[in-house]
Write an enzyme that holds these catalytic residues in place. Structure first.
Site, PDB file in Angstrom:
ATOM      1  N   ASP A  75     -52.851  25.495  35.102  1.00 47.46           N
ATOM      2  CA  ASP A  75     -54.057  25.045  34.546  1.00 47.46           C
ATOM      3  C   ASP A  75     -54.932  26.112  35.142  1.00 47.46           C
ATOM      4  O   ASP A  75     -55.208  26.265  36.287  1.00 47.46           O
ATOM      5  CB  ASP A  75     -54.186  23.814  34.974  1.00 47.46           C
ATOM      6  CG  ASP A  75     -55.462  23.066  34.173  1.00 47.46           C
ATOM      7  OD1 ASP A  75     -56.192  23.794  33.993  1.00 47.46           O
ATOM      8  OD2 ASP A  75     -55.441  21.875  34.013  1.00 47.46           O
ATOM      9  N   ASP A 109     -54.012  26.716  29.780  1.00 46.95           N
ATOM     10  CA  ASP A 109     -55.062  26.023  28.850  1.00 46.95           C
ATOM     11  C   ASP A 109     -56.310  26.815  28.705  1.00 46.95           C
ATOM     12  O   ASP A 109     -56.483  26.650  27.562  1.00 46.95           O
ATOM     13  CB  ASP A 109     -55.090  24.525  29.039  1.00 46.95           C
ATOM     14  CG  ASP A 109     -55.644  24.247  30.698  1.00 46.95           C
ATOM     15  OD1 ASP A 109     -55.538  25.442  31.380  1.00 46.95           O
ATOM     16  OD2 ASP A 109     -55.913  22.975  30.994  1.00 46.95           O
ATOM     17  N   HIS A 110     -56.584  27.341  29.677  1.00 44.83           N
ATOM     18  CA  HIS A 110     -58.000  27.972  29.784  1.00 44.83           C
ATOM     19  C   HIS A 110     -58.051  28.862  30.977  1.00 44.83           C
ATOM     20  O   HIS A 110     -57.231  28.554  32.096  1.00 44.83           O
ATOM     21  CB  HIS A 110     -59.214  27.061  29.401  1.00 44.83           C
ATOM     22  CG  HIS A 110     -58.950  25.932  30.355  1.00 44.83           C
ATOM     23  ND1 HIS A 110     -59.342  26.110  31.830  1.00 44.83           N
ATOM     24  CD2 HIS A 110     -58.999  24.627  30.186  1.00 44.83           C
ATOM     25  CE1 HIS A 110     -59.185  24.888  32.233  1.00 44.83           C
ATOM     26  NE2 HIS A 110     -58.977  24.017  31.656  1.00 44.83           N
ATOM     27  N   CYS A 143     -59.868  20.520  29.132  1.00 48.12           N
ATOM     28  CA  CYS A 143     -58.311  20.638  29.137  1.00 48.12           C
ATOM     29  C   CYS A 143     -57.855  20.023  27.874  1.00 48.12           C
ATOM     30  O   CYS A 143     -57.160  20.377  27.233  1.00 48.12           O
ATOM     31  CB  CYS A 143     -58.001  19.816  30.586  1.00 48.12           C
ATOM     32  SG  CYS A 143     -58.256  20.554  31.930  1.00 48.12           S
TER      33      CYS A 143
END
Length: 525
Positions: free
Chosen positions: A11, A325-326, A51
């Site tokens: 994450d 995710d980012h 998210c």
């Protein structure tokens, strides 16, 4: 031959933060090894933040304007299939270790369902190996068994309170270590649970989604990762000389920085007094060093998992995908977290290692074509011999894994951000927008980056002359035709990627006809 699947997301991992890509500070030897045995996609981008929207894109293969998960807590409609459901059709039992940050379709819930109170439910199709939510009580239980004193659920966040150290004043608030060791992190916990599961499968095929929370905040790292990187050596943020100059760039940036300056907690770290957008250089340097330390902790745990797979003889038949995710702003443009339109929030890593000699031509290659997280689902299904659902906006990366270079492919990356706030309504009230007007979309290629807001002014950056995105050219008359060109390209992208579930059907007197081409014409869009 691919028998098993290991899909890993770490994450909030910035795409440049791999030593295999020449990052000047962070070291990731285990992921570097994975890169040497697989293919690394150096221009890989998330399709949405935060998210929930991003993970919806990963698991459905769809852009945000199609799946419509706008924020954390926006439900994902039940009509969409996803990677887990499609893997079930291939006789897998997809199993989750971590989280998918999914809010379920309200039509599937009873009126008094507790799932209305959380977006941390499990994506349909996944079995639960070990669910790790924001209140990680199962991790707490595991720590308690090892003699670690853990807080009550009502005070769960205090688990990250750094223990004070004698020289902490010299390093900053994020230098202190937590009460748990490097062998007791959430990353280690999920890794061990996944290994136990794999062991129990014996010779049966498995499909694991391992969703690690780090390097997501809170920014606190156990020894030796808290001191692994010297703050004096870290790269400093890309931004204007002053916050006021940054605010002047656009009303959206002004809104977020004004709010951030007024917040008591900005960086989502414990004991964060003085850690706002205007934090001191000492605090900022240590915060970035701690973030890099958390990455190295994840890399070390991945190394343990990789060694386990090798010892068990599973590398020869396991597909491994590593992504995020980012990204994380990390002080760039005075921002933290993931938001807006800047590359730092959307550029993320992607490494794919496929087993078998048929992929040898691609091993160790770095692909600089624009790839997107929506490509993960089609790629995994394609490699497993499954059908790619028509809903997917992404494309299989199989040709790149085979070592092909002359691939008809997209020439830009695209992402979206919806900044509505259903609960507080602050963006709406402060920017004078309604809910559906709180949105932006980005098209970014090698030359330019165009940001289109629903009702706010657009932005245009020359990504070759101004890679830091500091000089908005949208109002420059010399670039009017450039802005128009990219606005038209964005319109074409939106039209080309519209939801298409039934558009290939045609009823007529001779009976229904159906035709649908997943490739949908020219990929270069």
């Amino acid at each position: 031959m691919i028998k098993n699947v290991l899909l890993i997301t770490a994450d909030q991992w910035r795409g440049s933060c791999l030593s295999a890509l020449g990052h000047p500070v962070v070291k990731t030897p285990n992921l570097d090894r994975l890169a040497s045995e697989g293919v690394t996609f150096t221009r890989h981008y998330s399709q949405a933040t935060p998210c929930s929207p991003s993970r919806a894109s990963i698991h459905t293969g769809m852009y945000q304007h199609n799946h419509r998960v706008c924020r954390n807590g926006t439900p994902l409609h039940r009509r969409f299939t996803n990677l887990a459901l499609e893997a079930c059709k291939l006789n897998y039992d997809p199993t989750l270790f971590g989280y998918t940050d999914t809010a379920l379709d309200p039509a599937t819930l009873d009126d008094n369902s507790p799932d209305f109170r959380s977006y941390e439910t499990v994506l349909p199709g996944y079995s639960t190996g070990e669910l790790l939510t924001e209140v990680p009580l199962n991790w707490f239980d595991w720590l308690a068994e090892q003699g670690v004193s853990v807080p009550d659920a009502s005070d769960f966040h205090s688990i990250y309170t750094p223990l004070k150290q004698a020289d902490e004043a010299d390093r900053g608030a994020t230098y202190g270590v937590p009460c748990y060791s490097a062998e007791q992190t959430e990353t280690a916990f999920l890794r061990l649970q996944a290994q136990d599961y794999i062991t129990r499968q014996s010779s049966n095929p498995w499909f694991i989604h391992l969703s690690w929370i780090k390097p997501h905040p809170p920014f606190v790292a156990p020894e030796p990762y808290n001191s692994m990187y010297d703050p004096a050596d870290v790269d400093m943020p890309v931004r204007h000389e002053s916050i006021e100059q940054e605010m002047a760039q656009h009303p959206y940036v002004d809104f977020y920085l004004q709010n951030a300056l007024s917040q008591e907690k900005y960086w989502n770290v414990i004991d964060d007094k003085g850690l706002g957008p205007d934090m001191s250089e000492k605090e900022l340097r240590q915060l970035r060093a701690t973030y890099y330390g958390l990455m190295s902790e994840v890399d070390a745990q991945f190394g343990e998992l990789y060694a386990f797979l090798k010892e068990q003889g599973l590398l020869e038949n396991t597909l491994i995908v590593f992504s995020s995710d980012h990204g994380e702003q990390l002080g760039d443009h005075y921002l933290s977290d993931k938001q807006g339109f800047f590359d730092q929030s959307y550029h993320i890593p992607l490494i794919i290692r496929a087993p078998g000699h048929e992929w040898d031509a691609g091993r160790g290659q770095q692909v600089d074509r624009f790839t997107e997280n929506i490509d993960i689902m089609p790629t995994v299904l394609d490699l497993l011999g499954g059908d790619i659902p028509l809903q997917c906006d992404g494309y299989s990366l199989k040709a790149f894994l085979e070592g092909q270079t002359n691939v008809n492919w997209r020439s830009a990356a695209h992402w979206e951000h919806d900044f509505r706030d259903i609960v507080t309504g602050e963006p709406e009230s402060q920017l004078g927008l309604n809910l559906d007007e709180c949105s932006l979309a980005v098209i970014r290629d090698e030359k330019y980056k165009y940001v289109h807001f629903n009702q706010l002014p657009p932005l245009l950056f020359d990504m070759q002359a101004d890679p830091g995105e500091l000089n908005n050219l949208a109002d420059n008359p010399d670039y009017a035709q450039v802005a128009l060109k990219y606005a038209q390209q964005m319109l074409s992208w939106r039209m080309n990627s519209n939801e298409r579930t039934l558009t290939g059907w045609h009823y007529h007197p001779e009976g229904p006809s159906y035709r649908a081409d997943h490739q949908r014409g020219n990929l270069k869009r």
